[in-house]
Scaffold this active site. Structure first.
Site, PDB file in Angstrom:
ATOM      1  N   LYS A 167     -39.215  -3.588  36.047  1.00 17.22           N
ATOM      2  CA  LYS A 167     -40.312  -3.389  35.116  1.00 17.22           C
ATOM      3  C   LYS A 167     -41.516  -2.779  35.831  1.00 17.22           C
ATOM      4  CE  LYS A 167     -38.246  -4.827  31.506  1.00 17.22           C
ATOM      5  NZ  LYS A 167     -37.931  -3.889  30.422  1.00 17.22           N
ATOM      6  N   ASP A 195     -39.018   0.883  34.099  1.00 16.16           N
ATOM      7  CA  ASP A 195     -39.144   0.719  32.637  1.00 16.16           C
ATOM      8  C   ASP A 195     -40.513   0.130  32.331  1.00 16.16           C
ATOM      9  OD1 ASP A 195     -38.850   0.213  29.952  1.00 16.16           O
ATOM     10  OD2 ASP A 195     -37.244  -1.261  30.166  1.00 16.16           O
ATOM     11  N   GLU A 221     -38.146   4.858  32.084  1.00 14.21           N
ATOM     12  CA  GLU A 221     -37.784   4.424  30.730  1.00 14.21           C
ATOM     13  C   GLU A 221     -39.020   4.037  29.921  1.00 14.21           C
ATOM     14  OE1 GLU A 221     -34.438   1.818  30.643  1.00 14.21           O
ATOM     15  OE2 GLU A 221     -35.252   0.579  29.035  1.00 14.21           O
ATOM     16  N   GLU A 247     -34.593   2.629  22.802  1.00 18.80           N
ATOM     17  CA  GLU A 247     -34.299   1.263  22.355  1.00 18.80           C
ATOM     18  C   GLU A 247     -35.140   0.876  21.148  1.00 18.80           C
ATOM     19  OE1 GLU A 247     -35.673  -0.458  26.253  1.00 18.80           O
ATOM     20  OE2 GLU A 247     -36.454  -2.037  24.982  1.00 18.80           O
ATOM     21  N   ASP A 270     -29.849   0.995  21.022  1.00 13.91           N
ATOM     22  CA  ASP A 270     -29.267  -0.346  21.057  1.00 13.91           C
ATOM     23  C   ASP A 270     -28.313  -0.419  19.884  1.00 13.91           C
ATOM     24  OD1 ASP A 270     -28.800  -3.164  20.554  1.00 13.91           O
ATOM     25  OD2 ASP A 270     -30.301  -3.499  22.123  1.00 13.91           O
ATOM     26  N   HIS A 297     -29.076   0.666  25.392  1.00 15.44           N
ATOM     27  CA  HIS A 297     -29.874  -0.526  25.682  1.00 15.44           C
ATOM     28  C   HIS A 297     -29.034  -1.742  25.288  1.00 15.44           C
ATOM     29  CE1 HIS A 297     -32.775  -3.696  24.284  1.00 15.44           C
ATOM     30  NE2 HIS A 297     -33.372  -3.377  25.422  1.00 15.44           N
ATOM     31  N   GLU A 330     -26.489  -1.262  30.703  1.00 12.23           N
ATOM     32  CA  GLU A 330     -27.493  -2.266  31.061  1.00 12.23           C
ATOM     33  C   GLU A 330     -26.888  -3.668  31.061  1.00 12.23           C
ATOM     34  OE1 GLU A 330     -30.982  -2.352  28.515  1.00 12.23           O
ATOM     35  OE2 GLU A 330     -32.039  -3.339  30.172  1.00 12.23           O
TER      36      GLU A 330
HETATM   37 MG    MG Z   1     -36.245  -0.972  28.190  1.00 11.86          MG
END
Ligand code: MG
Length: 379
Positions: A167, A195, A221, A247, A270, A297, A330
């Site tokens: 992150k 991300d 991301e 996502e 997703d 995702h 992922e």
């Molecule tokens: Mg993400």
């Protein structure tokens, strides 16, 4: 012929031992809405929706009366029936996640009726095992967060992962320091993705790109708000790091807008939110026409992870060639009993890959005892 007799929604939840957060909010528990579709001969299929669990459940209950009496093999026709019923109110968003959960359950059921894994229904596997990357490196109140993130990343590499995602979104300077520490900890051979969960302005995102572009970042991301298509286009034009997003996007029409804006190098639908297996095939076809790779995702239970495995086992990266780079899925590594304890078989990472379950349908079974334990007392 089997006919559908029941569509049920179950909210399962887990209180976390340690809370964590990312750029937008924190988690102290997890909650997911599962769907079970049952036929008159006692067969059933499982699905799940990605979104606020109680809202997804309301959406499932909205669609559920449309299904009894229908043939569960007619996945495309049923998708259209449900989509038409919701089209006036929610072309995108949580109602589509509810439709996705039902669609996934129907594909699981279809595979069980026909005796075929979902990957066979999707056209057949290109690979028996799918490369995965570890998603982790969330934020917490650890005083030396940078060292903690670096140690966590090194731990995933020791477990056999060949790619990790961390992150960012704390602020450009702090993020750059964290990225450098993680890259140093995992060495040069492991793929590293960052991300931000749409934490940045265009200028901030460009600043972060400049600060970490020598760290061999595989993708950046969700740098910007999912609504800022023009910003994505400009960032992608000026960034040396590939841009990924999707996502928060849903439906083939949403991805049409994303691709039309030339916003991304990598699309991340997703499947449990974008419209299920039925819609993600259309999204993947559109991505191929635009020269965009697809890497779903995936954030949920063992059902949702199986969904990602089956789909990704069937598609190739672009451009096609004899020695293809493998797409990778992922694999959230944060505390998640709903992924680890609710379903069988348990997933094992071997040489950076997870084998696709080969039993009919999704190939995963929900443990009834664990389901009862995880069900919300309010449900
Ligand atoms: Mg993400």
């Amino acid at each position: 012929m089997s006919t559908i007799v029941r569509v049920e929604a179950f909210v399962v939840a887990q209180k976390l031992r340690r809370s964590f957060h990312f750029s937008q909010w924190g988690y102290d528990h997890r909650a997911v809405c599962l769907v079970r579709v049952t036929t008159d001969d006692g067969r059933y299929g499982w699905g799940e929706g990605y979104g606020p669990a109680d809202v997804v459940r309301a959406g499932v209950e909205f669609f559920a009366p449309l299904l009894p009496g229908a043939d569960p093999l007619h996945t495309g026709a049923l998708w259209q029936r449900l989509h038409a019923r919701g089209h006036d109110f929610a072309r995108r968003g949580v109602l589509l996640a509810a439709l996705s959960a039902i669609d996934v359950a129907l594909w699981d059921l279809k595979g069980k009726i026909l005796g075929a894994p979902v990957q066979v229904l999707l056209g057949g596997p290109r690979r028996a095992a799918v490369s995965v990357y570890a998603t982790g490196m969330y934020f917490d109140d650890e005083p030396n967060l940078t060292a903690r993130l670096a140690a966590e990343a090194a731990g995933y590499v020791a477990q056999g992962f060949r790619a990790v995602k961390m992150k960012v979104g704390l602020g450009v300077a702090a993020d750059a320091a964290n990225v450098r520490a993680v890259r140093a900890a995992i060495g040069p051979a492991v793929k590293l993705m960052i991300d931000s969960n749409h934490a940045f302005s265009l200028r901030e995102a460009l600043d972060l790109v400049r600060r970490v572009e020598d760290c061999a970042i595989t993708w950046f991301e969700e740098p910007l708000s999912p609504d800022d298509y023009a910003g994505y286009r400009e960032l992608r034009r000026r960034s040396s790091i590939p841009i990924a997003a999707g996502e928060c996007e849903s439906g083939v029409a949403g991805f049409h807008q994303l691709f039309g804006a030339q916003a991304v190098d990598i699309a991340q639908p997703d499947i449990c939110a974008c419209g299920g297996f039925t819609e993600v095939q259309r999204i993947a076809a559109l991505a191929r026409a635009h020269g965009v790779d697809v890497t779903p995702h995936c954030w949920g239970t063992g059902i949702g992870f199986a969904v990602g495995l089956h789909f990704l086992s069937t598609i190739d990266m672009l451009p096609g060639r004899l020695r293809l780079p493998e797409p990778f899925l992922e694999m959230d590594r944060t505390e998640n009993a709903l992924r680890d304890e609710l379903t069988q078989p348990r997933y094992q990472v071997i040489d950076g890959r997870v084998t696709v379950p080969d039993a009919p349908g999704l190939g995963v079974e929900v443990d009834p005892g664990r389901l009862a334990e995880f069900r919300r007392t309010t449900s």
